[in-house]
Design an enzyme around this catalytic site. Sequence first.
Site, PDB file in Angstrom:
ATOM      1  CG  ASP A  82      -9.738   7.385   6.909  1.00 54.24           C
ATOM      2  OD1 ASP A  82      -8.846   7.371   6.403  1.00 54.24           O
ATOM      3  OD2 ASP A  82      -9.899   7.664   8.140  1.00 54.24           O
ATOM      4  CD  GLU A 112      -6.746   4.917   2.616  1.00 52.80           C
ATOM      5  OE1 GLU A 112      -7.765   5.254   3.208  1.00 52.80           O
ATOM      6  OE2 GLU A 112      -5.651   4.625   2.871  1.00 52.80           O
ATOM      7  CG  ASP A 171      -5.514   7.659   4.657  1.00 56.04           C
ATOM      8  OD1 ASP A 171      -6.489   8.465   3.972  1.00 56.04           O
ATOM      9  OD2 ASP A 171      -5.527   7.059   5.346  1.00 56.04           O
ATOM     10  CG  ASP A 216      -1.873   5.491   4.970  1.00 55.50           C
ATOM     11  OD1 ASP A 216      -1.796   4.289   5.581  1.00 55.50           O
ATOM     12  OD2 ASP A 216      -2.955   5.533   4.531  1.00 55.50           O
ATOM     13  NE  ARG A 276     -10.635  -1.301   4.317  1.00 57.79           N
ATOM     14  CZ  ARG A 276     -10.976  -1.536   5.439  1.00 57.79           C
ATOM     15  NH1 ARG A 276     -12.312  -2.409   5.611  1.00 57.79           N
ATOM     16  NH2 ARG A 276     -10.622  -1.134   6.519  1.00 57.79           N
ATOM     17  CE  LYS A 302      -3.274   2.780   2.888  1.00 56.39           C
ATOM     18  NZ  LYS A 302      -3.876   2.554   4.209  1.00 56.39           N
ATOM     19  CE  LYS A 339      -6.560   8.660   8.071  1.00 62.44           C
ATOM     20  NZ  LYS A 339      -6.947   7.669   8.744  1.00 62.44           N
TER      21      LYS A 339
HETATM   22  N1  BES Z   1      -4.078   4.374   6.704  1.00 63.94           N
HETATM   23  C1  BES Z   1      -5.165   4.238   7.878  1.00 63.94           C
HETATM   24  C2  BES Z   1      -4.844   3.303   8.949  1.00 63.94           C
HETATM   25  C3  BES Z   1      -3.850   3.603   9.975  1.00 63.94           C
HETATM   26  C4  BES Z   1      -4.312   4.156  11.041  1.00 63.94           C
HETATM   27  C5  BES Z   1      -2.421   3.424   9.967  1.00 63.94           C
HETATM   28  C6  BES Z   1      -3.411   4.614  12.059  1.00 63.94           C
HETATM   29  C7  BES Z   1      -1.693   3.915  10.798  1.00 63.94           C
HETATM   30  C8  BES Z   1      -2.013   4.355  11.887  1.00 63.94           C
HETATM   31  C9  BES Z   1      -6.212   3.657   6.958  1.00 63.94           C
HETATM   32  O1  BES Z   1      -6.428   4.091   5.637  1.00 63.94           O
HETATM   33  C10 BES Z   1      -7.573   4.203   7.534  1.00 63.94           C
HETATM   34  O2  BES Z   1      -7.871   5.041   7.772  1.00 63.94           O
HETATM   35  N2  BES Z   1      -8.375   2.941   8.184  1.00 63.94           N
HETATM   36  C11 BES Z   1      -9.521   3.307   8.956  1.00 63.94           C
HETATM   37  C12 BES Z   1     -10.426   2.210   8.424  1.00 63.94           C
HETATM   38  C13 BES Z   1     -11.954   2.481   8.888  1.00 63.94           C
HETATM   39  C14 BES Z   1     -12.257   3.603   8.277  1.00 63.94           C
HETATM   40  C15 BES Z   1     -12.802   1.108   8.692  1.00 63.94           C
HETATM   41  C16 BES Z   1      -9.447   3.218  10.364  1.00 63.94           C
HETATM   42  O3  BES Z   1      -8.608   2.348  10.832  1.00 63.94           O
HETATM   43  O4  BES Z   1      -9.845   3.946  11.197  1.00 63.94           O
HETATM   44 ZN    ZN Z   2      -4.834   4.594   4.737  1.00 60.06          ZN
HETATM   45 ZN    ZN Z   3      -7.759   6.010   5.512  1.00 60.01          ZN
END
Ligand code: BES
Ligand code: ZN
Ligand code: ZN
Length: 488
Positions: free
Chosen positions: A326, A328, A249, A267, A330, A244, A256
Site C-alpha cells: 500500500d 506504492e 489504489d 490517488d 513512493r 503521482k 485497504k
Molecule cells: N494513497 C495512499 C495515501 C492516502 C491516504 C491518500 C488517505 C489520501 C488519503 C497511499 O498510497 C497509502 O496507502 N499510504 C499508506 C502508507 C503506509 C502503508 C506506510 C498510508 O498512508 O497508510
Molecule cells: Zn496511493
Molecule cells: Zn497506497
Amino acid sequence: MKFELSEKKISQIKADFELVFVQDKNLKPFKESKALFDLQNYTGEGLCLDFSNKKLFVELKSLEYEDIRLAFANAYKALKVLNVKSIKSPCIVGKCTFRSFASMVEGIEFASYDFNKYKSEKKPSKLEIFIISKDELNGKTYEIKDAKEGLETGRILSEASHFTKDIVNEIPELYTSLKMAEDATKLAKENKNITCKVYDENFLAKEKMNAFLAVNKASVHPPRLIHLSYKAKNAKQKVVFVGKGLTYDSGGLRLKPADSMLTMKADKSGAAAAMGIIKAAAELELPFEIHAILGVAENMIGGNAFKPDDVLISREGVSIEVRNTDAEGRLVLADCLSYAQDLKPNLLIDMATLTGACVVGLGEYTSGIIGNNEDLQDEFYKASKKSGEYACVLHFNPHLKELIKSNMADVSNTSISRYGGALTAGLFLDKFIRKEYKDKWLHLDIAGPAYVEKAWGYQNFGAGAAGVRMCIAYLLELARKDKKGLKK
Ligand code: BES
Ligand code: ZN
Ligand code: ZN
C-alpha cells in the site's frame, strides 16, 4: 462565465443584482450609511438580501485575498439560488491589485464548480455575466492594466483547477492510464506551446523503472509515463514537476479496509495537478522551461501482484524492500524522480497523495511541504499563503532515517514506526534524490486537500486541485524576482 471590467460607476451599470460589501456586519458598512444587516433578516452566513432593491449585502472580513475569495463565493452561492443572470459589484483592492482581482474571479469560479456528469438532474447556474465596476470599495486608486491582468490570471487559474478537478473526480472504471494519456495528448494539441510524449511499459522496462512497473503488475491496464513540456522563448530556468498518478489504489495485496479504499480514485491527484500547472503556465506564458512527469499506474490485487517481501531494483540502482504494497506511490515516484533529474532541473517539485499520516497530522485541508532546503520550503510556503491553498512546512531530522532502514535492501518502503509517516515517506523519496538536487527538490504531500469530503468556503465536495494554485503562485513569484534580477 464572463467577467467584465466596467469604466462606469456602479450606480450607472445595469444588472439584475448588486453586491454591497460590508466590512463588519454589526458596525461598518462600506458606502451605505446603514448596514441592512440590522433591518433585514440576517441569513447568518455573512449575507443579507434586500430583494426589493436588488441588493445583496455581503460580509467582507478583511481585504486579505482569501477573505475576498470567500466573500465572492458566498455571494455567488446565494445568487445562484435566485437564478440571477447578471451581477454588478464594486472591486476590492487589497495589498496587490493583480492578486485582488484574481481572487474575485477565483472565489466565484471555485464556488461554481460542480461535477454533475452522473446526475440526472443538473442544476446549472443562470449567471452569465459578472460586471466589476471601476469603483473601488474604499476609493483606492489602482492601475487598470494590473486589474485586467488579475482577472485574466484568475480565469486561467480557475480553468486549470477545474481541468485538474475533472480528472480527479472522474470514476476509476473510466479514468485509466490510457485515458490520462489521451487527455495529456489533447492538452498538447490544444496548446501549441505544450508538447506531450507518452511512454509505454516497454520503455519503462528499458529504463529499468522496476519499482514503477511492480506497482502496476496486477492491473489490467498498462502503466504509462507521460512527459509534458512547455518552454518560453527566453527561458533561463528549468522547473520539473513530478506527479503521482495512481488511477486507483486498492492497497494491493495489503488490501485497504473498505472505508479507506473509498476515494482512492483521487490517488491520481498529483499527476492531475501537474497537468493543470503546465496548462496554466503555458497560458500565462511564464518565462520558464517547465516539464511535467506523470507516473500513471493502478495498484490492484491478483496472482501476478507485487508482494510484501519482494525486492525491487529501482532506476537509480537503489534496492527497495517491499514491506507494504500500500506504500506504492513512493515506488512510482522513486523512478519518476530519477527520470526527472536527468532533465537537469533548477527546481524539482513532486506532488502526491502520499500518506494518510499527512492528513492525520495536518488535517484534511492542508498540504505538507517537505524537503531538505528550509529556505525553499519557507519561500514556497509564503507563495502558498497568497494562493489560497493551505500548506504547512514539515522538517526532516536525522533520527527518522533510521526508521526506513532495511535488513534486505538499501531501503524499506515503510517505516518501522507508526509515527511521522509523512516525513518518513519524504525521507524514502530523498533516497532517490542525487546530491546536486537535494536542495532543489520539494515534495508536496497533498493527500488531504486533493479530495475534500467536507466542503468549505469556495471548495465544494470532491476534488480540490491541490497543488495547482500554490505552484503557480510560486512560479509567479519566481518570475517576478527573476525580472528584478534578484535570483538567477
Ligand atoms: N494513497 C495512499 C495515501 C492516502 C491516504 C491518500 C488517505 C489520501 C488519503 C497511499 O498510497 C497509502 O496507502 N499510504 C499508506 C502508507 C503506509 C502503508 C506506510 C498510508 O498512508 O497508510
Ligand atoms: Zn496511493
Ligand atoms: Zn497506497
